[in-house]
Design an enzyme around this catalytic site. Structure first.
Site, PDB file in Angstrom:
ATOM      1  N   LEU A 151      42.258 142.008 115.392  1.00 36.81           N
ATOM      2  CA  LEU A 151      41.630 142.242 114.095  1.00 36.81           C
ATOM      3  C   LEU A 151      41.032 140.955 113.552  1.00 36.81           C
ATOM      4  CD1 LEU A 151      41.023 144.166 111.767  1.00 36.81           C
ATOM      5  CD2 LEU A 151      43.253 143.581 110.798  1.00 36.81           C
ATOM      6  N   TYR A 152      41.716 139.833 113.748  1.00 35.32           N
ATOM      7  CA  TYR A 152      41.180 138.536 113.328  1.00 35.32           C
ATOM      8  C   TYR A 152      39.789 138.323 113.903  1.00 35.32           C
ATOM      9  CZ  TYR A 152      40.358 133.504 113.663  1.00 35.32           C
ATOM     10  OH  TYR A 152      39.787 132.258 113.620  1.00 35.32           O
TER      11      TYR A 152
END
Length: 336
Positions: A151-152
């Site tokens: 997700l980062y």
């Protein structure tokens, strides 16, 4: 010239702000001092900046729309170096919502501030993690980035797309920098070198993921900062040679937007990296071999030729020299 640096109490932001002030710029720095890692380290960095002179610090969260509007209106920065973000590939597995504020809303607030202030150049941090599942090595800005694994990385790739859209819509010259595994003095406690050093000096085992079968293009902090400073002085233009049917993602034909990798261009095996640290500390690490963690990639390798062609710079600090400088700082700072 006043330069706004977001994330100025963070690792890269601190070093960048300090370098810009050393070069004679007035720096306005902002940070929210969140608790992702020990805020005391951020406070120590902040104090160093305040002591240096030429620094104006404001404590604000970049996700605070009204707060950011006020800062841009008061500071009126000529240029912006946007380094604030929720970092960490593994952190997103347990704390996914932490990324929305800084990496998405915060990025939007920075872009809106740049639009309102008519900044000359926005330089913003991206990451090597955007390459995700791409198996073509070394990673090039000309490669596609459609398959992030964390997700980062997805939020950082979204930031690149947002910056391009603002460059296209409002003519804001913007450059995204994909950093490759940054390390060095004043580093982040969640990163491998910091964690390994702390554990080894405390007689604790170090976690070695993917059973040690990993490699990273470790890049020393001074090399990163040199790249940031050189790029900041060279705002991009729209690329008149860009062809829509080829869709080169590194540049744009309609917008003053550019992407660069910044890395040493020499991946190091994790076990070799640990061996360098062991030699520098004079200790043998107790290794806790573990499986690959969600979101991780096995290897990173930076093609830095575009940065070299554009601003005449290639990172060059060796792992041996960089690790030695980090250990010297760590022992002095923590009195070990």
């Amino acid at each position: 010239m006043t330069i706004l640096v977001t994330g100025a109490a963070g690792f890269i932001g601190f070093h960048t702000a300090r370098r810009l002030m050393a070069d004679g710029a007035a720096v306005a720095g902002i940070d929210n001092f969140n608790s992702y890692y020990d805020p005391a380290l951020k406070e120590a960095r902040w104090s160093e900046l305040e002591a240096a002179g030429g620094f104006t610090g404001v404590r604000v969260d970049i996700a605070d729309r009204a707060g950011m509007e006020k800062i841009f209106a008061e500071v009126k920065p000529a240029r912006v170096v946007h380094l604030a973000a929720q970092a960490g590939v593994r952190h997103g597995v347990a704390h996914p919502h932490d990324y929305a504020g800084s990496n998405l809303t915060g990025m939007l607030n920075v872009l809106e501030g740049c639009r309102a202030a008519k900044v000359e150049h926005l330089v913003y941090a991206s990451t090597s993690s955007v390459y995700g599942a791409n198996g073509a090595m070394p990673f090039s800005e000309h490669h596609g980035t459609a398959h992030q694994l964390s997700l980062y990385a997805a939020t950082k790739r979204a930031g690149e797309a947002m910056a391009h859209s603002y460059a296209h819509l409002y003519g804001i010259p913007s450059t995204g920098l994909r950093f490759f595994t940054v390390y060095g003095p004043w580093g982040r406690p969640d990163m491998a070198l910091f964690k390994f050093t702390a554990a080894m000096l405390n007689g604790e085992p170090i976690p070695v993921f993917n059973n040690g079968e990993m490699a990273r293009d470790f890049t020393y902090i001074d090399d990163i900062v040199e790249g940031v400073v050189r790029v900041l002085a060279a705002p991009p233009d729209a690329n008149s040679k860009w062809m829509a049917d080829e869709m080169d993602p590194a540049t744009s034909g309609a917008a003053p937007h550019r992407l660069f990798n910044i890395g040493r261009g020499a991946p190091v095996k994790l076990m070799d990296f640990i061996a360098v640290l062991e030699k520098e500390l004079g200790l043998t690490a107790e290794k806790d071999f573990q499986t690959m963690q969600p979101g991780d990639v096995e290897k990173t390798w930076c093609d830095v030729s575009e940065l070299d062609a554009a601003v005449g710079y290639r990172p060059s600090v060796s792992i041996e020299d960089g690790v030695a400088k980090f250990v010297a700082w760590y022992r002095d700072f923590y009195k070990t």
